[in-house]
Design a protein around this motif. Structure first.
Motif, PDB file in Angstrom:
ATOM      1  N   GLY A 137       0.779  -1.269   0.076  1.00 25.17           N
ATOM      2  CA  GLY A 137       0.168  -0.226   0.069  1.00 25.17           C
ATOM      3  C   GLY A 137       0.612   0.832  -0.149  1.00 25.17           C
ATOM      4  O   GLY A 137       0.151   2.123   0.026  1.00 25.17           O
ATOM      5  N   ARG A 173      -5.294   3.209   3.476  1.00 24.09           N
ATOM      6  CA  ARG A 173      -5.484   3.754   2.118  1.00 24.09           C
ATOM      7  C   ARG A 173      -5.917   1.863   1.307  1.00 24.09           C
ATOM      8  O   ARG A 173      -6.506   1.558   0.740  1.00 24.09           O
ATOM      9  CB  ARG A 173      -3.574   3.259   1.697  1.00 24.09           C
ATOM     10  CG  ARG A 173      -3.522   5.211   1.596  1.00 24.09           C
ATOM     11  CD  ARG A 173      -1.971   4.356   0.714  1.00 24.09           C
ATOM     12  NE  ARG A 173      -1.360   5.991   1.079  1.00 24.09           N
ATOM     13  CZ  ARG A 173       0.000   6.355   0.225  1.00 24.09           C
ATOM     14  NH1 ARG A 173       0.535   5.407   0.074  1.00 24.09           N
ATOM     15  NH2 ARG A 173       0.226   7.476   0.403  1.00 24.09           N
ATOM     16  N   ASN A 183      -9.701   1.154   1.731  1.00 25.27           N
ATOM     17  CA  ASN A 183     -10.201   2.285   0.808  1.00 25.27           C
ATOM     18  C   ASN A 183     -10.262   1.635  -1.034  1.00 25.27           C
ATOM     19  O   ASN A 183     -11.121   1.007  -1.491  1.00 25.27           O
ATOM     20  CB  ASN A 183      -9.813   3.622   0.299  1.00 25.27           C
ATOM     21  CG  ASN A 183      -9.493   4.999   1.643  1.00 25.27           C
ATOM     22  OD1 ASN A 183     -10.620   5.080   1.246  1.00 25.27           O
ATOM     23  ND2 ASN A 183      -9.651   5.326   1.805  1.00 25.27           N
ATOM     24  N   ARG A 184      -8.853   0.788  -1.025  1.00 20.30           N
ATOM     25  CA  ARG A 184      -8.671   0.098  -2.489  1.00 20.30           C
ATOM     26  C   ARG A 184      -9.858  -0.746  -2.295  1.00 20.30           C
ATOM     27  O   ARG A 184     -10.242  -1.025  -2.776  1.00 20.30           O
ATOM     28  CB  ARG A 184      -7.257  -0.367  -1.951  1.00 20.30           C
ATOM     29  CG  ARG A 184      -6.760  -1.044  -3.790  1.00 20.30           C
ATOM     30  CD  ARG A 184      -5.129  -0.682  -3.952  1.00 20.30           C
ATOM     31  NE  ARG A 184      -4.659  -2.343  -2.850  1.00 20.30           N
ATOM     32  CZ  ARG A 184      -3.214  -2.465  -3.027  1.00 20.30           C
ATOM     33  NH1 ARG A 184      -2.822  -1.414  -3.539  1.00 20.30           N
ATOM     34  NH2 ARG A 184      -3.328  -3.442  -3.300  1.00 20.30           N
ATOM     35  N   GLU A 208     -12.832  -0.270  -3.242  1.00 18.48           N
ATOM     36  CA  GLU A 208     -13.317   0.769  -5.051  1.00 18.48           C
ATOM     37  C   GLU A 208     -13.116  -0.816  -5.933  1.00 18.48           C
ATOM     38  O   GLU A 208     -11.485  -1.265  -6.014  1.00 18.48           O
ATOM     39  CB  GLU A 208     -11.899   1.438  -5.426  1.00 18.48           C
ATOM     40  CG  GLU A 208     -12.440   2.993  -4.692  1.00 18.48           C
ATOM     41  CD  GLU A 208     -10.988   3.642  -4.932  1.00 18.48           C
ATOM     42  OE1 GLU A 208     -10.377   2.874  -5.976  1.00 18.48           O
ATOM     43  OE2 GLU A 208     -10.320   4.631  -4.014  1.00 18.48           O
ATOM     44  N   LYS A 258      -9.897  -1.900  -8.352  1.00 21.49           N
ATOM     45  CA  LYS A 258      -8.530  -1.867  -8.341  1.00 21.49           C
ATOM     46  C   LYS A 258      -8.798  -3.053  -6.892  1.00 21.49           C
ATOM     47  O   LYS A 258      -7.228  -3.566  -5.942  1.00 21.49           O
ATOM     48  CB  LYS A 258      -8.450  -0.388  -8.074  1.00 21.49           C
ATOM     49  CG  LYS A 258      -7.803   0.312  -8.518  1.00 21.49           C
ATOM     50  CD  LYS A 258      -7.073   1.257  -7.691  1.00 21.49           C
ATOM     51  CE  LYS A 258      -7.470   2.735  -8.682  1.00 21.49           C
ATOM     52  NZ  LYS A 258      -6.765   3.947  -7.347  1.00 21.49           N
ATOM     53  N   ALA A 259      -9.635  -3.437  -6.058  1.00 23.48           N
ATOM     54  CA  ALA A 259     -10.267  -4.507  -4.607  1.00 23.48           C
ATOM     55  C   ALA A 259      -8.455  -5.906  -5.667  1.00 23.48           C
ATOM     56  O   ALA A 259      -9.194  -6.059  -6.798  1.00 23.48           O
ATOM     57  CB  ALA A 259     -11.262  -5.118  -4.771  1.00 23.48           C
ATOM     58  N   ASP A 294      -6.434  -7.839   0.040  1.00 21.18           N
ATOM     59  CA  ASP A 294      -7.045  -6.334   0.643  1.00 21.18           C
ATOM     60  C   ASP A 294      -8.275  -6.811   2.029  1.00 21.18           C
ATOM     61  O   ASP A 294      -9.426  -6.249   1.238  1.00 21.18           O
ATOM     62  CB  ASP A 294      -7.404  -5.530  -0.847  1.00 21.18           C
ATOM     63  CG  ASP A 294      -6.274  -4.741  -1.215  1.00 21.18           C
ATOM     64  OD1 ASP A 294      -5.147  -5.047  -1.352  1.00 21.18           O
ATOM     65  OD2 ASP A 294      -6.217  -4.547  -2.665  1.00 21.18           O
TER      66      ASP A 294
END
Ligand code: AMP
Length: 192
Positions: free
Chosen positions: A10, A122, A125-126, A129, A132-133, A137
């Motif tokens: 990250g 961070r 958040n990824r 979304e 982008k996951a 994650d």
């Protein structure tokens, strides 16, 4: 030119690597991306790696080093940027041997420094979304990946400090500020 981008999960290694690839015509060698491609292809190597990656642990040095050697042996670029490799001292030492065999030289190791609590938000958040996951994650796996980083990956710092290759960059600023600092170090090397 050969550069290592090094930092916790990250930290923005992938983002920074992509910027350098475009500007300096380097080839990005991300071992994480190579493994994810192997999983998507459904190869035997991908099968072996998937459960390890899903736990946030390290894939065997043997697998990683043979992937790296194969890519470097192609000699299809002026330079390479490693992202997510080396992840432990054994890989760092083996990389030196590979580079020596191929008569290549490591120029710079950039450490992107980001505090754990900033990384956690961070990655959360990824994970939200969806585009982008990644399957690794999530909070528990991230904790594991951070532990592995502190226990194994950070051990490469004294190795590169002793070789006077390591520079540190504050990764808790904008993408542009971080890339500006990295480029400053690259230009110093180009001038030498
Ligand atoms: P990354 O995309 O760099 O965050 O890597 C995702 C996962 O792939 C890691 O958590 C490890 O399981 C595996 N991996 C990537 N690079 C390496 C490496 N150099 N050595 C061992 N495992 C790796």
């Amino acid at each position: 030119m050969i550069i290592i981008l090094f930092g916790p999960p990250g930290a923005g290694k992938g983002t920074q690597a992509e910027k350098l690839v475009d500007k300096y015509n380097l080839k990005q060698l991300s071992t994480g991306d190579m493994l994810r491609e192997a999983i998507t292809r459904g190869s035997e190597l991908g099968e072996k790696a998937k459960s390890i990656m899903d736990r946030g642990e390290l894939v065997s040095d043997e697998i990683i080093l043979s992937m790296i050697r194969e890519k470097l042996e192609k000699r299809d670029s002026n330079g390479f940027i490693f992202d997510g490799f080396p992840r432990n001292l054994e890989q760092a030492k083996a990389l030196d041997e590979i580079l020596h065999d191929l008569r290549l030289r490591l120029d710079l190791v950039v450490e992107i420094v980001v505090k754990d609590d900033v990384l956690i938000s961070r990655i959360e958040n990824r994970a939200r979304e969806s585009k982008k996951a990644r399957s690794d994650d999530n909070a528990q796996v991230l904790k594991n990946r951070l532990n592995v980083y502190h226990q194994s990956t950070e051990m490469i710092k004294p190795y590169y400090l002793e070789k006077k290759k390591l520079v540190k960059i504050d990764g808790m600023r904008s993408i542009e500020k971080v890339s500006g600092d990295i480029e400053g170090h690259l230009l110093d090397i180009i001038k030498q």
